[in-house]
Scaffold this motif. Structure first.
Motif, PDB file in Angstrom:
ATOM      1  N   ALA A  81       0.831  -1.204   0.000  1.00 53.88           N
ATOM      2  CA  ALA A  81       0.000   0.000   0.000  1.00 53.88           C
ATOM      3  C   ALA A  81       0.862   1.250   0.000  1.00 53.88           C
ATOM      4  O   ALA A  81       0.596   2.209  -0.716  1.00 53.88           O
ATOM      5  CB  ALA A  81      -0.937   0.001   1.207  1.00 53.88           C
ATOM      6  N   ALA A  82       1.932   1.246   0.786  1.00 57.64           N
ATOM      7  CA  ALA A  82       2.828   2.392   0.843  1.00 57.64           C
ATOM      8  C   ALA A  82       3.497   2.620  -0.508  1.00 57.64           C
ATOM      9  O   ALA A  82       3.524   3.740  -1.018  1.00 57.64           O
ATOM     10  CB  ALA A  82       3.878   2.188   1.927  1.00 57.64           C
ATOM     11  N   ALA A  83       4.016   1.568  -1.095  1.00 56.08           N
ATOM     12  CA  ALA A  83       4.684   1.690  -2.394  1.00 56.08           C
ATOM     13  C   ALA A  83       3.681   2.086  -3.471  1.00 56.08           C
ATOM     14  O   ALA A  83       3.963   2.914  -4.331  1.00 56.08           O
ATOM     15  CB  ALA A  83       5.369   0.379  -2.747  1.00 56.08           C
ATOM     16  N   TYR A  84       2.490   1.520  -3.410  1.00 56.76           N
ATOM     17  CA  TYR A  84       1.459   1.775  -4.403  1.00 56.76           C
ATOM     18  C   TYR A  84       1.059   3.245  -4.420  1.00 56.76           C
ATOM     19  O   TYR A  84       1.011   3.872  -5.469  1.00 56.76           O
ATOM     20  CB  TYR A  84       0.250   0.890  -4.099  1.00 56.76           C
ATOM     21  CG  TYR A  84      -0.923   1.073  -5.014  1.00 56.76           C
ATOM     22  CD1 TYR A  84      -0.869   0.633  -6.328  1.00 56.76           C
ATOM     23  CD2 TYR A  84      -2.092   1.676  -4.572  1.00 56.76           C
ATOM     24  CE1 TYR A  84      -1.947   0.793  -7.172  1.00 56.76           C
ATOM     25  CE2 TYR A  84      -3.167   1.838  -5.402  1.00 56.76           C
ATOM     26  CZ  TYR A  84      -3.101   1.386  -6.700  1.00 56.76           C
ATOM     27  OH  TYR A  84      -4.175   1.555  -7.531  1.00 56.76           O
ATOM     28  N   TYR A 100      -4.080   4.593   3.329  1.00 57.53           N
ATOM     29  CA  TYR A 100      -2.686   5.026   3.263  1.00 57.53           C
ATOM     30  C   TYR A 100      -2.594   6.469   2.774  1.00 57.53           C
ATOM     31  O   TYR A 100      -3.221   6.844   1.795  1.00 57.53           O
ATOM     32  CB  TYR A 100      -1.873   4.114   2.344  1.00 57.53           C
ATOM     33  CG  TYR A 100      -0.430   4.524   2.324  1.00 57.53           C
ATOM     34  CD1 TYR A 100       0.417   4.174   3.365  1.00 57.53           C
ATOM     35  CD2 TYR A 100       0.071   5.315   1.307  1.00 57.53           C
ATOM     36  CE1 TYR A 100       1.726   4.591   3.383  1.00 57.53           C
ATOM     37  CE2 TYR A 100       1.382   5.734   1.317  1.00 57.53           C
ATOM     38  CZ  TYR A 100       2.202   5.368   2.356  1.00 57.53           C
ATOM     39  OH  TYR A 100       3.502   5.783   2.374  1.00 57.53           O
ATOM     40  N   GLU A 101      -1.809   7.271   3.460  1.00 60.47           N
ATOM     41  CA  GLU A 101      -1.601   8.676   3.094  1.00 60.47           C
ATOM     42  C   GLU A 101      -0.112   8.945   2.953  1.00 60.47           C
ATOM     43  O   GLU A 101       0.688   8.478   3.741  1.00 60.47           O
ATOM     44  CB  GLU A 101      -2.184   9.576   4.185  1.00 60.47           C
ATOM     45  CG  GLU A 101      -2.010  11.043   3.893  1.00 60.47           C
ATOM     46  CD  GLU A 101      -2.563  11.915   5.009  1.00 60.47           C
ATOM     47  OE1 GLU A 101      -2.096  13.055   5.128  1.00 60.47           O
ATOM     48  OE2 GLU A 101      -3.438  11.467   5.752  1.00 60.47           O
ATOM     49  N   GLU A 102       0.253   9.706   1.938  1.00 60.44           N
ATOM     50  CA  GLU A 102       1.660  10.041   1.706  1.00 60.44           C
ATOM     51  C   GLU A 102       1.754  11.493   1.256  1.00 60.44           C
ATOM     52  O   GLU A 102       1.252  11.852   0.187  1.00 60.44           O
ATOM     53  CB  GLU A 102       2.250   9.112   0.641  1.00 60.44           C
ATOM     54  CG  GLU A 102       3.683   9.403   0.271  1.00 60.44           C
ATOM     55  CD  GLU A 102       4.672   9.115   1.400  1.00 60.44           C
ATOM     56  OE1 GLU A 102       5.677   9.827   1.484  1.00 60.44           O
ATOM     57  OE2 GLU A 102       4.419   8.192   2.177  1.00 60.44           O
ATOM     58  N   ASP A 103       2.351  12.327   2.080  1.00 60.87           N
ATOM     59  CA  ASP A 103       2.613  13.726   1.727  1.00 60.87           C
ATOM     60  C   ASP A 103       1.384  14.463   1.187  1.00 60.87           C
ATOM     61  O   ASP A 103       1.450  15.138   0.171  1.00 60.87           O
ATOM     62  CB  ASP A 103       3.753  13.809   0.707  1.00 60.87           C
ATOM     63  CG  ASP A 103       5.074  13.348   1.274  1.00 60.87           C
ATOM     64  OD1 ASP A 103       5.286  13.497   2.487  1.00 60.87           O
ATOM     65  OD2 ASP A 103       5.898  12.816   0.500  1.00 60.87           O
TER      66      ASP A 103
END
Length: 119
Positions: free
Chosen positions: A33-36, A89-92
């Motif tokens: 999920a993080a990589a995706y 999942y959240e990224e930036d």
């Protein structure tokens, strides 16, 4: 010669193997999920037909949320980050969204399909 002890040993071995492997997929899902989410392109509201149909914007404060208000929260509080369609999942400042498969949306974004996140 009875093979009952042998069958029990095989069953125990299989149970042990499967029990140990059960934790592996869960850990892989978190890492995947993080990589995706990092690899997803952002939705482009100017060119994406789904974004245009749903009136998606990266900055919810620029949208007329009152005109398309949905139940659950006041229009001013309706953003992608508290919507039922965003992925955990959240990224930036970006999240994956089920309405835009293969793309990510801004956590502070909004579209007309906003629905209050369950729970």
């Amino acid at each position: 010669m009875s093979d009952k002890p042998m069958n029990k040993s095989r069953r125990d071995a299989v149970k042990t193997m499967l029990g140990g492997l059960a934790a592996v997929p869960v850990m892989n899902l978190v890492a995947t999920a993080a990589a995706y989410a990092q690899e997803l392109p952002a939705v482009d509201p100017a060119t994406d037909p789904t974004a245009q149909a749903l009136k998606y914007v990266h900055d919810a404060s620029t949208a007329d949320r009152a005109a398309a208000a949905r139940p659950g929260l006041p229009p001013a509080e309706q953003i992608c980050n508290n919507c039922n369609f965003h992925q955990p999942y959240e990224e930036d400042g970006w999240v994956a969204c089920t309405l835009f498969p293969g793309k990510k949306v801004a956590t502070e974004g909004w579209c007309t399909s906003w629905t209050l996140q369950a729970g």
